[in-house]
Enzyme design. Structure first.
Site, PDB file in Angstrom:
ATOM      1  N   LYS A 199       0.566  -1.135   0.126  1.00  0.00           N
ATOM      2  CA  LYS A 199       0.101   0.092  -0.134  1.00  0.00           C
ATOM      3  C   LYS A 199       0.852   1.329   0.070  1.00  0.00           C
ATOM      4  CE  LYS A 199      -4.395  -1.402   0.538  1.00  0.00           C
ATOM      5  NZ  LYS A 199      -5.691  -0.835  -0.391  1.00  0.00           N
ATOM      6  N   SER A 254      -8.845  -0.634   6.557  1.00  0.00           N
ATOM      7  CA  SER A 254      -8.940  -1.681   7.742  1.00  0.00           C
ATOM      8  C   SER A 254      -7.570  -1.756   8.348  1.00  0.00           C
ATOM      9  CB  SER A 254      -9.321  -2.948   7.122  1.00  0.00           C
ATOM     10  OG  SER A 254      -8.329  -3.635   6.233  1.00  0.00           O
ATOM     11  N   GLU A 296      -9.330 -14.361  -4.257  1.00  0.00           N
ATOM     12  CA  GLU A 296     -10.188 -14.050  -3.247  1.00  0.00           C
ATOM     13  C   GLU A 296     -10.709 -14.931  -2.096  1.00  0.00           C
ATOM     14  OE1 GLU A 296     -13.455 -10.348  -4.628  1.00  0.00           O
ATOM     15  OE2 GLU A 296     -13.649 -12.431  -5.575  1.00  0.00           O
ATOM     16  N   GLY A 338     -15.637 -13.574   0.390  1.00  0.00           N
ATOM     17  CA  GLY A 338     -15.640 -12.352  -0.110  1.00  0.00           C
ATOM     18  C   GLY A 338     -15.509 -12.099  -1.699  1.00  0.00           C
ATOM     19  N   ASP A 398     -16.682 -10.734  -4.157  1.00  0.00           N
ATOM     20  CA  ASP A 398     -17.431  -9.802  -4.958  1.00  0.00           C
ATOM     21  C   ASP A 398     -16.985  -9.642  -6.264  1.00  0.00           C
ATOM     22  OD1 ASP A 398     -15.453  -8.734  -3.050  1.00  0.00           O
ATOM     23  OD2 ASP A 398     -15.720  -6.849  -4.138  1.00  0.00           O
ATOM     24  N   SER A 443       1.313  -9.696  -0.858  1.00  0.00           N
ATOM     25  CA  SER A 443       0.730  -8.425  -0.541  1.00  0.00           C
ATOM     26  C   SER A 443       1.252  -7.729   0.810  1.00  0.00           C
ATOM     27  CB  SER A 443      -0.495  -8.102  -0.921  1.00  0.00           C
ATOM     28  OG  SER A 443      -1.459  -8.881  -0.177  1.00  0.00           O
TER      29      SER A 443
END
Length: 322
Positions: A56, A81, A207, A211, A213, A307
């Site tokens: 990030k 989060s 995923e 979750g 989506d 990640s």
């Protein structure tokens, strides 16, 4: 002629130049045991060794560093989060500005403490009953902050794509790239970089089962919302793909595969015991997909992005004891 993507390979290259010397160029690991278990040559891009322990920081610094001086004087805001929070806070500090971060009450303790340690002000909310975007927008309007979203911005997506850019620069040609999916910024930027450099590459997202989506959205051809995911992979607990990220991912991804929490735990255990590296649940999902043989057909040479590694020792031990 198809519409142009909101982020290009040149944008990713520009982001790489901007973050050079500030973000780490993270290592790429190889494990012969992993190759044998998967049945392919695997190159692991370790963003758990990035500043703040996750990819990030790349996008956060790329975005915050582009703000004009008068906006930097007023400060920045974000909602997260954990890992994006930890990225915006030091990016703000590097650029001599302040940060206000909206975080869920149940965010991992290590991530809350790290965010505060970087000097950010934390505002908490209940992720099951309150809307973090609305809270963040209200704070930004009230205080004159520049809101830095976790994935819904071209500069964020381009910054995240520098991880894949580095991987391919370091290891050369790959047949497939496997990437964790939360809001979709990392895989969108990675797909732009990978397909721009290697037009024949397959880009596969991963995923958690609860979750899914993005998987549902790709199958439907439009963004689909799911209930708040209950998964150990808190960084992937997105309810709906971002509009901007989905506009990229629906065109560049070859598909999404799903992994269970137990498979994520096994990937964390493998990374620790066989590769001597600590990976958080969200960071381990793409590795879990390889170990669980979710990638079909199996390419010969695969890049996988780990990640992040932001997890405290108590939580790590608890998860691996289950």
């Amino acid at each position: 002629m198809p519409d142009q993507l909101p982020v290009t390979l040149q944008d990713v290259r520009d982001a790489a130049a901007r973050i050079a010397g500030v973000a780490h160029r993270t290592p790429v690991l190889r494990s012969r045991t992993l190759d044998r278990l998967v049945g392919a040559e695997v190159r692991v891009k370790c963003e758990n060794y990035q500043r703040v322990g996750a990819f990030k920081f790349r996008g956060a610094y790329n975005a915050v560093s582009r703000l004009p001086a008068d906006q930097l004087a007023r400060g920045v805001g974000a909602y997260s989060s954990g890992n994006h929070a930890q990225a915006v806070a030091p990016a703000a500090r590097e650029l001599s500005t302040t940060a206000v971060i909206v975080m869920p009450e149940d965010a991992p303790r290590a991530k809350r403490e790290a965010t505060a340690g970087y000097g950010a002000e934390i505002v908490t909310y209940d992720r099951c009953t309150e809307d973090r975007v609305a809270i963040g927008q209200a704070l930004a309007a009230e205080r004159g902050l520049a809101l830095v979203p976790p994935y819904e911005h071209p500069h964020i997506i381009a910054g995240q794509g520098t991880a894949a850019l580095e991987l391919i620069e370091d290891v050369g040609e790959l047949d497939a790239l496997v990437v964790p999916v939360g809001g979709g910024g990392l895989i969108a930027g990675s797909a732009v970089a990978a397909t721009g450099l290697l037009p024949g590459i397959r880009v596969v997202g991963v995923e958690p089962e609860t979750g899914d989506d993005t998987k549902r959205s790709l199958e439907a051809g439009r963004r689909i919302a799911v209930p708040v995911p209950r998964t150990i992979a808190d960084g992937q607990a997105a309810e709906i793909p971002g509009e901007l990220t989905f506009s990229v991912n629906r065109r560049l991804l070859d598909g999404i595969v799903l992994v269970s929490d137990d498979q994520i735990r096994e990937a964390m255990r493998f990374a620790f015991e066989r590769m001597r590296t600590v990976v958080e649940p969200s960071g381990a999902s793409a590795l879990a997909a390889l170990l669980a043989h979710r990638i079909d057909p199996l390419p010969r040479r695969i890049g996988v992005v780990v990640s992040g590694g932001n997890i405290d020792v108590g939580r790590f031990a608890e998860l691996l004891d289950n």
